[in-house]
Design a protein around this motif. Structure first.
Motif, PDB file in Angstrom:
ATOM      1  N   TRP A  47      73.200 125.551  48.451  1.00 24.09           N
ATOM      2  CA  TRP A  47      71.975 126.005  49.130  1.00 24.09           C
ATOM      3  C   TRP A  47      72.286 127.096  50.138  1.00 24.09           C
ATOM      4  CZ3 TRP A  47      67.001 124.112  48.077  1.00 24.09           C
ATOM      5  CH2 TRP A  47      66.965 123.045  47.163  1.00 24.09           C
ATOM      6  N   THR A  48      71.540 128.206  50.005  1.00 26.67           N
ATOM      7  CA  THR A  48      71.830 129.356  50.852  1.00 26.67           C
ATOM      8  C   THR A  48      70.520 130.007  51.303  1.00 26.67           C
ATOM      9  OG1 THR A  48      72.945 131.498  50.795  1.00 26.67           O
ATOM     10  CG2 THR A  48      72.286 130.646  48.680  1.00 26.67           C
ATOM     11  N   ASP A  49      70.538 131.304  51.617  1.00 25.78           N
ATOM     12  CA  ASP A  49      69.289 131.915  52.078  1.00 25.78           C
ATOM     13  C   ASP A  49      68.723 132.943  51.103  1.00 25.78           C
ATOM     14  OD1 ASP A  49      71.239 133.769  52.473  1.00 25.78           O
ATOM     15  OD2 ASP A  49      70.978 133.953  54.636  1.00 25.78           O
ATOM     16  N   VAL A  50      69.189 132.905  49.852  1.00 26.45           N
ATOM     17  CA  VAL A  50      68.554 133.724  48.811  1.00 26.45           C
ATOM     18  C   VAL A  50      68.219 132.822  47.630  1.00 26.45           C
ATOM     19  CG1 VAL A  50      69.484 136.047  49.246  1.00 26.45           C
ATOM     20  CG2 VAL A  50      70.866 134.407  47.993  1.00 26.45           C
ATOM     21  N   SER A  51      67.227 133.250  46.840  1.00 27.91           N
ATOM     22  CA  SER A  51      66.751 132.376  45.753  1.00 27.91           C
ATOM     23  C   SER A  51      67.586 132.477  44.489  1.00 27.91           C
ATOM     24  CB  SER A  51      65.296 132.688  45.451  1.00 27.91           C
ATOM     25  OG  SER A  51      64.509 132.243  46.523  1.00 27.91           O
ATOM     26  N   ILE A 105      80.880 121.026  35.399  1.00 22.35           N
ATOM     27  CA  ILE A 105      79.687 120.710  36.210  1.00 22.35           C
ATOM     28  C   ILE A 105      78.937 122.011  36.520  1.00 22.35           C
ATOM     29  CG2 ILE A 105      78.881 119.763  38.424  1.00 22.35           C
ATOM     30  CD1 ILE A 105      81.644 118.236  38.497  1.00 22.35           C
ATOM     31  N   PRO A 106      77.654 122.078  36.193  1.00 22.28           N
ATOM     32  CA  PRO A 106      76.921 123.313  36.510  1.00 22.28           C
ATOM     33  C   PRO A 106      76.677 123.482  38.011  1.00 22.28           C
ATOM     34  CG  PRO A 106      75.505 121.714  35.388  1.00 22.28           C
ATOM     35  CD  PRO A 106      76.847 121.079  35.501  1.00 22.28           C
ATOM     36  N   ILE A 107      76.560 124.742  38.423  1.00 16.33           N
ATOM     37  CA  ILE A 107      76.231 125.035  39.826  1.00 16.33           C
ATOM     38  C   ILE A 107      74.812 125.600  39.850  1.00 16.33           C
ATOM     39  CG2 ILE A 107      76.880 126.298  41.918  1.00 16.33           C
ATOM     40  CD1 ILE A 107      79.616 126.864  40.659  1.00 16.33           C
ATOM     41  N   ASN A 108      74.033 125.140  40.814  1.00 18.33           N
ATOM     42  CA  ASN A 108      72.689 125.693  40.968  1.00 18.33           C
ATOM     43  C   ASN A 108      72.598 126.338  42.355  1.00 18.33           C
ATOM     44  OD1 ASN A 108      69.312 124.190  40.921  1.00 18.33           O
ATOM     45  ND2 ASN A 108      69.971 126.270  40.581  1.00 18.33           N
ATOM     46  N   ILE A 109      72.419 127.662  42.383  1.00 16.72           N
ATOM     47  CA  ILE A 109      72.286 128.357  43.673  1.00 16.72           C
ATOM     48  C   ILE A 109      70.814 128.274  44.095  1.00 16.72           C
ATOM     49  CG2 ILE A 109      72.578 130.559  44.901  1.00 16.72           C
ATOM     50  CD1 ILE A 109      75.232 129.806  43.771  1.00 16.72           C
ATOM     51  N   ARG A 110      70.550 127.734  45.275  1.00 23.00           N
ATOM     52  CA  ARG A 110      69.165 127.508  45.708  1.00 23.00           C
ATOM     53  C   ARG A 110      68.919 128.076  47.107  1.00 23.00           C
ATOM     54  NH1 ARG A 110      66.840 123.087  42.686  1.00 23.00           N
ATOM     55  NH2 ARG A 110      65.026 123.372  44.027  1.00 23.00           N
ATOM     56  N   PRO A 152      62.574 126.022  48.743  1.00 27.30           N
ATOM     57  CA  PRO A 152      63.115 125.013  47.817  1.00 27.30           C
ATOM     58  C   PRO A 152      62.342 124.926  46.508  1.00 27.30           C
ATOM     59  CG  PRO A 152      62.165 123.984  49.783  1.00 27.30           C
ATOM     60  CD  PRO A 152      62.121 125.462  50.006  1.00 27.30           C
ATOM     61  N   GLU A 153      61.144 125.510  46.487  1.00 32.34           N
ATOM     62  CA  GLU A 153      60.355 125.474  45.250  1.00 32.34           C
ATOM     63  C   GLU A 153      60.919 126.445  44.199  1.00 32.34           C
ATOM     64  OE1 GLU A 153      59.452 126.447  48.201  1.00 32.34           O
ATOM     65  OE2 GLU A 153      58.383 128.363  48.142  1.00 32.34           O
ATOM     66  N   ASP A 154      61.716 127.422  44.611  1.00 31.38           N
ATOM     67  CA  ASP A 154      62.315 128.354  43.636  1.00 31.38           C
ATOM     68  C   ASP A 154      63.438 127.656  42.877  1.00 31.38           C
ATOM     69  OD1 ASP A 154      60.624 130.212  44.645  1.00 31.38           O
ATOM     70  OD2 ASP A 154      62.134 131.388  45.720  1.00 31.38           O
ATOM     71  N   LYS A 155      63.507 127.946  41.591  1.00 26.83           N
ATOM     72  CA  LYS A 155      64.500 127.264  40.742  1.00 26.83           C
ATOM     73  C   LYS A 155      65.930 127.748  40.959  1.00 26.83           C
ATOM     74  CE  LYS A 155      62.373 126.291  36.288  1.00 26.83           C
ATOM     75  NZ  LYS A 155      61.586 127.375  35.912  1.00 26.83           N
ATOM     76  N   GLY A 156      66.068 128.978  41.463  1.00 28.17           N
ATOM     77  CA  GLY A 156      67.397 129.526  41.714  1.00 28.17           C
ATOM     78  C   GLY A 156      68.127 129.904  40.440  1.00 28.17           C
TER      79      GLY A 156
END
Ligand code: ASP
Length: 438
Positions: A206-210, A258-263, A268-272
């Motif tokens: 979790w960061t500050d870009v989608s 393991i997949p990584i999901n950047i969010r 938080p509603e954006d899928k990233g």
């Protein structure tokens, strides 16, 4: 139940407002069990990161100066977060202990690591999660390299004893028990290590870009976000300068698939962006996935008649570079010409020596070494199936009025790299982006 490991960066934990967003995200899904944190980052563009203030404390004591004015700012950062969260937690003793350690010349890494350590204590208290100190489960070898196997086995058994826990990122311990940090931004790596040890189903970063952007937003505002990217593609883009994750962070999860999901913590509603292994991407999709690049390269050009039939020509040239401890980035060649791209920093002050040694070794008809080269990598797993991708890259450069000095296509056909003059860099990146997104 699925297990998710989450890592929150410094901007996601800069103040109490962000802590609340983070807690909402974690609490909205019971499979979000292990949380890795960075130290509080900047609240405004001219604010100070806690890690930077800690490095400052180290430097001040080293130089025999007072640390009070800086250390007080660190204390205030945490006290304000605690007060604004309305929790009853006192870090008084921790502050005293850390200050004493700094004044007694504790190691630079120990001091820098305290930002993550304190932040994890605060978040654990706020969430009602356990706190696991990274020094107990993340290990380095004697030579300072990361000890992945010991870490994986010890950390797995620690995690098995905690249903929900917060773990500080960025550091671990040396065989003698002293604290060592990873390089800057290393909490991403810790998150990946924890995900592997927890046999997680997903590593959410979790960061500050989608998500991962297709191109540097400083060059193309409103760049598209990449939905799905493979580990390999991301590695290519990061190597060429795209700053998304710490460059080592994909390795531990990649071993375990393991997949990584950047969010985005603020959306938080954006899928990233999902970062997955090759076999997990579906067919179809865009021809190119992303564009990245870097300035600061030099090009050594060699020409010699009949070079192609001279056995050992390339080896002798590379030997000169090796003897001068220079690694090369690219090595495109023609029939009677060869060029070598190297980092300008590496050949600084050595150009004359290199030109002389190469001349002595291979007697070229022509040799030149030019600085001021930028490389642009166009990366995409679908390029292998597409016809005319290279043509479109060159056309975009030509339409932007940019001359290409070097072309290199990786054997996997997953990237095309061009070398251009540094002053043409932004123009060509914009040109290629618009060619492939129109
Ligand atoms: N706080 C450390 C840094 O600023 C590590 C991290 O954020 O991942 O580099």
């Amino acid at each position: 139940m699925a297990v998710k490991v989450l890592k929150f960066g410094g901007s996601s934990l800069a103040d109490a407002e962000h802590f609340k967003k983070v807690a909402n995200i974690i609490k909205s899904d019971p499979s979000r069990r292990y949380v890795v944190v960075s130290a509080p980052g900047k609240r405004t563009p001219d604010d100070q990161k806690v890690t930077d203030m800690l490095y400052k404390c180290y430097e001040l004591t080293r130089d025999g100066e007072e640390i009070d004015s800086v250390f007080v700012c660190i204390i205030r950062r945490y006290e304000k977060i605690i007060k604004d969260l309305g929790i009853s937690l006192s870090l008084e003793k921790e502050f005293q202990r850390i200050k004493m350690a700094i004044l007694h010349h504790a190691g630079r890494d120990y001091i820098a690591s305290r930002g993550e350590y304190l932040n994890a204590i605060v978040l654990a208290a706020y969430l009602g999660f356990d706190f696991i100190d990274a020094e107990k489960g993340i290990f380095f070898n004697e030579d300072g390299s990361f000890d992945s196997e010991k870490t994986n086995s010890v950390l797995s058994s620690i995690l098995a004893k905690h249903e929900y826990a917060v773990i500080p990122g960025f550091y671990g311990s040396m065989p003698n028990g002293t604290i060592k940090t990873f390089s800057r931004g290393g909490s991403d790596f810790t998150g990946s290590v924890v995900a592997r040890a927890a046999s997680a189903d997903l590593y959410e970063n979790w960061t500050d870009v989608s998500g991962v952007l297709m191109v540097d937003p400083r060059i193309v505002r409103d760049s598209k976000v990449i939905d799905v990217i493979t580990y390999k593609e991301l590695r290519e883009l990061s190597y060429m300068g795209a700053s998304v994750l710490h460059e080592d962070a994909i390795f531990p999860v990649r071993i375990a698939g393991i997949p990584i999901n950047i969010r985005n913590t603020n959306r938080p509603e954006d899928k990233g962006t999902m970062i997955v292994k090759d076999s997990e991407v579906g067919p179809g999709g865009d021809i190119i996935t992303g564009i990245a690049g870097k300035k600061g390269f030099s090009i050594i050009v060699l020409e010699k008649d009949m070079m192609n039939s001279e056995i050992g020509f390339g080896k002798k040239v590379l030997e000169v570079l090796m003897n001068n401890k220079i690694s090369f980035e690219h090595l495109p060649s023609a029939i009677d010409a060869m060029s070598v791209i190297v980092d300008t920093e590496d050949i600084k002050n050595k150009k004359l020596v290199i030109a002389e040694e190469i001349t002595r070794a291979v007697h070229p008809d022509y040799i030149s070494i030019d600085d001021g080269i930028a490389l642009v990598a166009v990366v995409g797993r679908n390029m292998v199936n597409g016809i005319g991708t290279a043509y479109r890259v060159f056309k975009a450069a030509a339409d932007s009025g940019v001359n290409i000095r070097m072309i290199d296509q990786g054997s996997s056909e997953m990237n095309i790299i061009i070398g251009i003059k540094e002053e043409d860099y932004e123009t060509v990146v914009r040109g290629i982006y618009s060619e492939f997104t129109k």
